[in-house]
Design a protein around this motif. Structure first.
Motif, mmCIF file in Angstrom:
data_model
loop_
_atom_site.group_PDB
_atom_site.id
_atom_site.type_symbol
_atom_site.label_atom_id
_atom_site.label_comp_id
_atom_site.label_asym_id
_atom_site.label_seq_id
_atom_site.Cartn_x
_atom_site.Cartn_y
_atom_site.Cartn_z
ATOM 1 N N THR A 58 -2.421 0.514 -11.363
ATOM 2 C CA THR A 58 -1.375 -0.855 -10.490
ATOM 3 C C THR A 58 0.177 -0.445 -10.609
ATOM 4 N N GLU B 229 -8.085 6.110 -6.237
ATOM 5 C CA GLU B 229 -7.563 4.717 -6.633
ATOM 6 C C GLU B 229 -6.272 4.431 -7.097
ATOM 7 N N GLU B 230 -5.073 4.019 -6.069
ATOM 8 C CA GLU B 230 -3.424 3.853 -6.898
ATOM 9 C C GLU B 230 -3.799 3.304 -8.579
ATOM 10 N N THR C 90 1.146 -5.368 -9.031
ATOM 11 C CA THR C 90 0.913 -5.002 -7.394
ATOM 12 C C THR C 90 -0.365 -4.224 -8.481
ATOM 13 N N GLN D 246 -5.135 -0.054 -5.459
ATOM 14 C CA GLN D 246 -5.881 -0.535 -3.785
ATOM 15 C C GLN D 246 -6.885 0.856 -4.066
ATOM 16 N N LYS D 247 -7.965 1.450 -3.463
ATOM 17 C CA LYS D 247 -9.096 2.117 -3.528
ATOM 18 C C LYS D 247 -9.368 2.420 -2.429
ATOM 19 N N SER E 287 -13.693 -1.430 -3.400
ATOM 20 C CA SER E 287 -12.841 -0.102 -2.431
ATOM 21 C C SER E 287 -12.237 -1.363 -1.587
ATOM 22 N N GLU E 288 -10.987 -1.041 -1.076
ATOM 23 C CA GLU E 288 -10.057 -1.392 0.209
ATOM 24 C C GLU E 288 -10.770 -0.930 1.644
ATOM 25 N N LYS F 130 -13.780 -3.900 0.945
ATOM 26 C CA LYS F 130 -13.173 -5.124 2.174
ATOM 27 C C LYS F 130 -13.619 -4.277 3.844
ATOM 28 N N MET G 33 0.985 -1.411 -0.024
ATOM 29 C CA MET G 33 0.131 -0.011 0.469
ATOM 30 C C MET G 33 0.846 1.088 0.066
#
Ligand SMILES: [Zn+2]
Length: 334
Positions: free
Chosen positions: A172, A169-170, A238, A241-242, A266-267, A304, A1
């Protein structure tokens, strides 16, 4: 992360989430309510601010941030709903700026007002007494920021007034395993950029990738290796994550659909849980969600983790009933 995210105030306080991007000394903010809990060191890292709407509890921090940023070399980009430019300009016009022309630093605010299909952007520089400059219009397709390491999207919701929900959002990330490369007798070099581009485009396994290196005197050597082999062995992928931020919204079918679409997968989802389900009528009248509705939305978006917030002062001292109701719904098996 590459990030961490937290609520700025307790769930009864002004709404707001601080997202800090590791390794880049950068941060972004969802909503601009009371910011006094953030030390200047953290405030000065903020590059981007996303304002859901300009009800006072979501916008009163503007002055504080302006105060901390004056006299610094920095640029802040703000995004907000229709009429946002007017709101910002009214705030800027409420102070006297006769001496700022002498400042040696460059402090600049770039403000983007978002409409369902287009956006308007203006620039305000401290040295120019924050007068509006350089208006630009652009299309709005749902994405506000497309950065090197992340992007931010927005959805329009109904809160009696247009209100924006956001998701960060990251991108990739593709890391090269240098040790494996060495074991395979392959060089590092510019061909790795092409490899990353092939992977990002999702090209087929049998695509031949040109691995090349310089052999002195302007000569190059090369070797072709199928993309599938390189993808399996030499890279670590990787997925980004959101994080989603949903607040001040009437529970309606249309709003629910937009929230779920924006926040899907979403995370972490920050979502308002202003009232208990028993007070659903009050929630609807005030265009807010109940804790149960928040739980249903977070669950439907397959988030999550969920962080409920923006509790009505009516429940002061009993915040647990709101978080319990939201969490129980979120974890329920359907
Ligand atoms: Zn609010």
């Amino acid at each position: 992360m590459i990030h961490s995210a937290f609520l700025i105030n307790d769930p009864f306080g002004d709404p707001g989430v601080y997202v800090s991007i590791k390794y880049r000394r950068a941060a972004l903010l969802f909503d601009l309510g009371d910011l006094h809990r953030l030390p200047p060191r953290q405030l000065l890292k903020i590059d981007y601010i996303f304002v859901s709407h300009t009800h006072m509890d979501h916008f009163i921090g503007f002055d504080h941030l302006l105060r901390v940023s004056l006299g610094r070399d920095r640029r802040i980009c703000l995004y907000g709903p229709p009429n946002f430019l007017q709101n910002v300009e009214d705030k800027l016009r409420s102070y006297t700026w006769n001496l700022v022309g002498n400042y040696t630093n460059d402090f600049e605010i770039q403000v983007t007002e978002v409409h369902p299909t287009y956006s308007i952007c203006r620039r305000y520089r401290c040295r120019n007494a924050f007068k509006p400059e350089d208006e630009e219009r652009g299309d709005f397709d749902g994405t506000l920021v497309r950065g090197e390491s992340f992007s931010v999207r927005a959805a329009f919701l109904d809160h009696g007034t247009p209100c924006l929900a956001f998701s960060f959002e990251e991108n990739t990330r593709i890391n090269i395993k240098k040790n494996v490369l060495q074991e395979m007798g392959l060089p590092t070099g510019p061909w790795l950029l092409d490899l990353k581009a092939h992977i990002m485009r999702g090209e087929p396994d049998d695509l031949p990738v040109r691995v090349w290196w310089r052999q002195g005197e302007g000569r190059t050597d090369e070797k072709m290796i199928p993309l599938g082999i390189l993808r399996d062995k030499v890279v670590k992928i990787t997925p980004g994550q959101k994080i989603s931020y949903i607040t001040d919204v009437l529970y309606s079918e249309e709003n629910a659909r937009r929230i779920i679409e924006l926040a899907r997968g979403s995370e972490l989802i920050f979502i308002e849980a202003s009232f208990i389900e028993e007070d659903a009528d009050t929630a609807a009248r005030k265009c807010h969600l109940t804790a149960r509705q928040a739980g249903v939305l977070a669950k439907s978006a397959e988030a999550k983790r969920m962080v409920p917030f923006h509790y009505s002062p009516k429940y002061k001292g009993e915040g647990d009933i709101l978080s319990d109701e939201a969490m129980e719904t979120f974890r329920e098996n359907v």
